[in-house]
Design an enzyme around this catalytic site. Structure first.
Site, mmCIF file in Angstrom:
data_model
loop_
_atom_site.group_PDB
_atom_site.id
_atom_site.type_symbol
_atom_site.label_atom_id
_atom_site.label_comp_id
_atom_site.label_asym_id
_atom_site.label_seq_id
_atom_site.Cartn_x
_atom_site.Cartn_y
_atom_site.Cartn_z
ATOM 1 N N HIS A 179 -2.328 1.734 -1.143
ATOM 2 C CA HIS A 179 -1.146 2.381 -0.561
ATOM 3 C C HIS A 179 -1.597 3.396 0.476
ATOM 4 O O HIS A 179 -2.780 3.733 0.543
ATOM 5 C CB HIS A 179 -0.363 3.108 -1.664
ATOM 6 C CG HIS A 179 -1.160 4.215 -2.294
ATOM 7 N ND1 HIS A 179 -2.125 3.972 -3.242
ATOM 8 C CD2 HIS A 179 -1.175 5.559 -2.069
ATOM 9 C CE1 HIS A 179 -2.695 5.116 -3.598
ATOM 10 N NE2 HIS A 179 -2.132 6.105 -2.884
ATOM 11 N N ASP B 253 -0.533 7.426 1.736
ATOM 12 C CA ASP B 253 0.119 8.505 1.006
ATOM 13 C C ASP B 253 1.397 9.028 1.653
ATOM 14 O O ASP B 253 2.205 9.655 0.985
ATOM 15 C CB ASP B 253 -0.854 9.668 0.786
ATOM 16 C CG ASP B 253 -1.867 9.349 -0.313
ATOM 17 O OD1 ASP B 253 -1.602 8.425 -1.101
ATOM 18 O OD2 ASP B 253 -2.917 10.012 -0.371
ATOM 19 N N HIS C 256 -5.568 3.143 0.753
ATOM 20 C CA HIS C 256 -6.604 3.276 -0.269
ATOM 21 C C HIS C 256 -6.056 2.889 -1.640
ATOM 22 O O HIS C 256 -4.839 2.851 -1.833
ATOM 23 C CB HIS C 256 -7.126 4.710 -0.307
ATOM 24 C CG HIS C 256 -6.039 5.715 -0.564
ATOM 25 N ND1 HIS C 256 -5.181 6.140 0.432
ATOM 26 C CD2 HIS C 256 -5.634 6.346 -1.694
ATOM 27 C CE1 HIS C 256 -4.307 7.000 -0.080
ATOM 28 N NE2 HIS C 256 -4.558 7.140 -1.380
ATOM 29 N N ARG D 30 -11.051 8.782 -16.558
ATOM 30 C CA ARG D 30 -11.413 9.264 -15.224
ATOM 31 C C ARG D 30 -10.458 10.382 -14.853
ATOM 32 O O ARG D 30 -9.247 10.186 -14.789
ATOM 33 C CB ARG D 30 -11.273 8.103 -14.245
ATOM 34 C CG ARG D 30 -11.416 8.435 -12.765
ATOM 35 C CD ARG D 30 -10.792 7.280 -11.995
ATOM 36 N NE ARG D 30 -11.111 7.231 -10.584
ATOM 37 C CZ ARG D 30 -10.352 7.748 -9.629
ATOM 38 N NH1 ARG D 30 -9.254 8.417 -9.939
ATOM 39 N NH2 ARG D 30 -10.682 7.575 -8.364
#
Ligand SMILES: O=C(O)CCC(=O)C(=O)O
Ligand SMILES: [Fe+3]
Length: 699
Positions: free
Chosen positions: A531, A533, A603, A613
């Protein structure tokens, strides 16, 4: 007409019922408030129209005899007319319907729908909850909580998709968008229909907006002392100029799609240009010529349209008269007259004016103002140059941080990886924060990731962290570290990408993505699909639509990683096609990746197939208006705490600088009468609104 209860009173009562969890009453009062607000606007519009006719400033100015008497005779008549008209329509003195600025702003931002959706949800009136949520979201696409709620509504069975309706949809926007779709699909017959409708509705909305400009004088600085009050002519001039400027701004209001920040340029003239083309395409040269002639009223020297005009005239024959539309001629003349007066006032009485139009003829603007404008532009240019110069030489504001990869190494533009932004022990403390928060169960429960069923997703905002610290669930120092780490990242990113141009926080949260055990076999999906941002990537990879629900005002993104003891989870950048990978970033403690938030940086995140994570996700904006409000609150809590600590052990805390931000409270005029004082409370309560929503685990 019956008596209209002032909308601000209904609203204040509605909000109070809301916080008392009296959902039925809240829903009723809020709906009545919206109804009353609409009724008030309609009354103002109708009275303006009626009194325009009844006490018209028509005819020649008096040839002989006093001008002043003639003018003020009409002014008095108009005032009488307006008073009477509003009084009878509203069933009360018009002054009872004047709400404070804060409440006016709430209604402009559709805030009542935010409360309404919760109330309806609690009442199990799903259809109405969905349309209220949607209506709010259209005007507030940056509202994270509402976005989440909408996503949940979409997943719920029993919610019909046609309930995602904008209850406040402006008719001209609906028509305009449909018209443009037909136009772009070369369906000119339909395009003509819808664009005519859009133009008609836009002009009508413009009149409504202008009618609302004829309100009371808004003093910029309240001058309490009597002898500072202006005299008769100064007072009239000041009020009249305010009204003129307000009317001029109306074109921006109608040309700004709800939820958008800036207006569509040349909204009215572009309709005429589109129409002339479309009419020509469907073989109606007479109307095409009329639209072209109307367009030329705005841009009399526009070469392509002048060319077209010649062609139309030839096709129609010399005998056919071609005239511009009367309503457009009127629009242009009226606007020019207003601009002339405003420019005169600027030149002689001071003040500023942001001309909303691109078509204002140059000769209308006084020479010395033009001169000043040019100087300002020059100064701005110089400042940008200086900024770039400084940026090139730019050094990072902290020692020990390294640039590990720059744009070139990452095969793109405006991308960078920094290392050593945090120490190992700082990462540990922040990770501890996520663990401690999880134990509390409130607002920080692991949910399914919105992106994949194979992971859990936990997010902790700055404010939540502070509140948890306050309630003793997490360590104050860890919460403070979160605040500091995000500020440090902000400084680094600002000085690297936009030295000298302030970056504000837009949204900050600490996120962990955890692989769900036993569900990793043969997994093909991503932890976070590709996507951009601040825009919506179209699936064919050709465009990125900078429009809601994308967070369009975000300018830079940063992700500060906290650990690397998990499998998968690399961040990667792609081309606009979303599949050609151009760079990979492996997270690790203290690594900060930053990039511009636009289409140049699509990204995604690889699947996290084992372990957890964690990262601090950061978004920044140049727009002070969109600065993160939660942060103000969080910093307040921090300062409060520091002050307490200070008292007990004399330690000094250097609090964050608030001067550039305006807290919602700052808008509340001090010592205001009735609803204002209540609003003062509910405005601060509103910061807890998201939590209020979070408590609904029924989703
Ligand atoms: O966590 C990451 O590495 C990226 C997350 C991301 O792109 C986002 O939340 O928009
Ligand atoms: Fe992202």
């Amino acid at each position: 007409a019956g008596r209209l209860v002032p909308y601000d009173l209904l609203y204040a009562d509605g909000v109070r019922a809301y916080f008392a969890r009296d959902w039925g009453r809240a829903a009723e009062l809020l709906q009545r408030a919206l109804h009353s607000y609409a009724g008030l606007r309609a009354a103002r519009r109708a009275c303006r129209d009626a009194c325009l006719r009844e006490a018209a400033f028509l005819g020649e100015p008096p040839a002989a005899g006093p001008w002043e008497a003639a003018l003020f005779d009409r002014v008095l008549q108009r005032a009488d007319c307006v008073q009477h008209c509003l009084g009878s329509r509203l069933g009360a003195a018009p002054s009872a319907h004047r709400a404070s600025l804060v409440i006016q702003r709430d209604f402009e931002r559709r805030e009542p729908y935010n409360y309404l959706q919760v109330a309806f949800f609690q009442l199990k009136k799903l259809d109405q909850a969905v349309s209220a949520a949607h209506t709010f979201f259209v005007a507030n696409p940056q509202h994270l909580q509402m976005r989440e709620d909408i996503e949940k509504y979409r997943r719920m069975s029993g919610v019909k998709s046609d309930n995602f309706r904008d209850l406040e949809a402006a008719p001209h926007w609906e028509a305009y968008e449909a018209g443009m779709q037909h136009y772009n699909a070369d369906e000119y017959l339909q395009a003509v229909d819808r664009l005519e409708e859009s133009l008609r509705e836009a002009l009508s909305a413009l009149e409504e907006c202008r009618a609302l400009c004829e309100g009371p004088l808004e003093d910029e600085e309240v001058e309490e002392e009597e002898d500072l009050q202006p005299g008769l002519y100064e007072a009239i001039a000041a009020h009249y100029i305010q009204v003129l400027k307000c009317r001029q701004q109306c074109v921006l209001e109608i040309a700004t799609k709800p939820g958008w920040i800036s207006a569509t340029e040349d909204f009215i003239p572009s309709h005429l240009d589109l129409l002339q083309f479309a009419y020509d395409q469907v073989g109606n040269q007479a109307l095409a010529a009329e639209c072209a002639a109307s367009y030329l009223l705005f841009y009399p020297t526009d070469e392509p349209v002048l060319e077209k005009m010649k062609q139309y005239r030839a096709e129609l024959g010399e005998d056919t008269a071609v005239t511009a539309r009367e309503n457009i001629r009127h629009y242009v003349q009226r606007s020019l007259m207003e601009k002339k007066l405003i420019y005169y006032a600027m030149e002689h009485l001071g003040g500023t004016f942001n001309d909303p139009d691109l078509w204002t003829p140059d000769e209308l603007i006084p020479e010395n103002l033009k001169q000043k404008y040019r100087e300002d532009q020059e100064k701005k240019k110089q400042e940008t140059l200086d900024m770039e110069e400084r940026g090139k030489r730019g050094s990072l504001p902290f020692e020990g941080i390294t640039v590990t990869m720059d744009s070139q190494q990452m095969n793109g533009t405006q991308r960078v990886v920094f290392d050593r932004v945090l120490t190992e022990s700082e990462c540990k403390d922040l990770l501890r924060l996520t663990k401690a928060a999880r134990g509390t169960g409130d607002g920080y429960r692991a949910r399914r990731s919105p992106h994949t069923p194979h992971e859990r997703f936990e997010g902790l905002t700055i404010l939540k962290a502070m509140q948890l610290a306050q309630s003793g669930d997490v360590d104050w120092r860890d919460a403070k570290l979160l605040l500091q780490a995000s500020e440090k990242s902000r400084k680094i990113i600002e000085s690297y990408f936009t030295p000298g141009k302030k970056l504000h926080f837009s949204f900050t949260h600490l996120v962990c993505r955890t692989a769900v055990e036993e569900e990793q076999e043969g997994r093909m999906d991503l932890s976070h699909p590709v996507h951009a941002d601040n825009c919506l990537l179209d699936p064919e990879g050709k465009e990125c639509w900078k429009e809601p629900p994308a967070y369009v005002y975000r300018d830079y993104s940063g992700i500060l990683y906290l650990n690397d003891d998990f499998r998968g989870g690399s961040l990667f950048f792609t081309e606009m096609d979303t599949v050609t990978v151009t760079a990979n970033v492996r997270p690790k403690c203290g690594r900060l990746v930053a990039f511009s938030s636009g289409k140049e940086n699509p990204h995604g995140v690889q699947a996290v197939s084992q372990g957890r994570r964690c990262a601090i996700a950061l978004w920044y904006t140049h727009s002070a208006e969109h600065a993160e409000q939660e942060r103000v609150k969080a910093e307040e809590l921090m300062e409060q705490r520091a002050a307490e600590e200070n008292q007990s052990n004399g330690e000094e805390y250097h609090g964050a600088d608030h001067s550039s931000r305006s807290s919602p409270e700052a808008l509340v005029p001090s010592g205001g009468a009735r609803p204002t004082s209540q609003r003062h409370k509910s405005v601060s309560e509103r910061t807890q609104h998201p939590k209020e929503l979070r408590a609904r685990d029924e989703f």
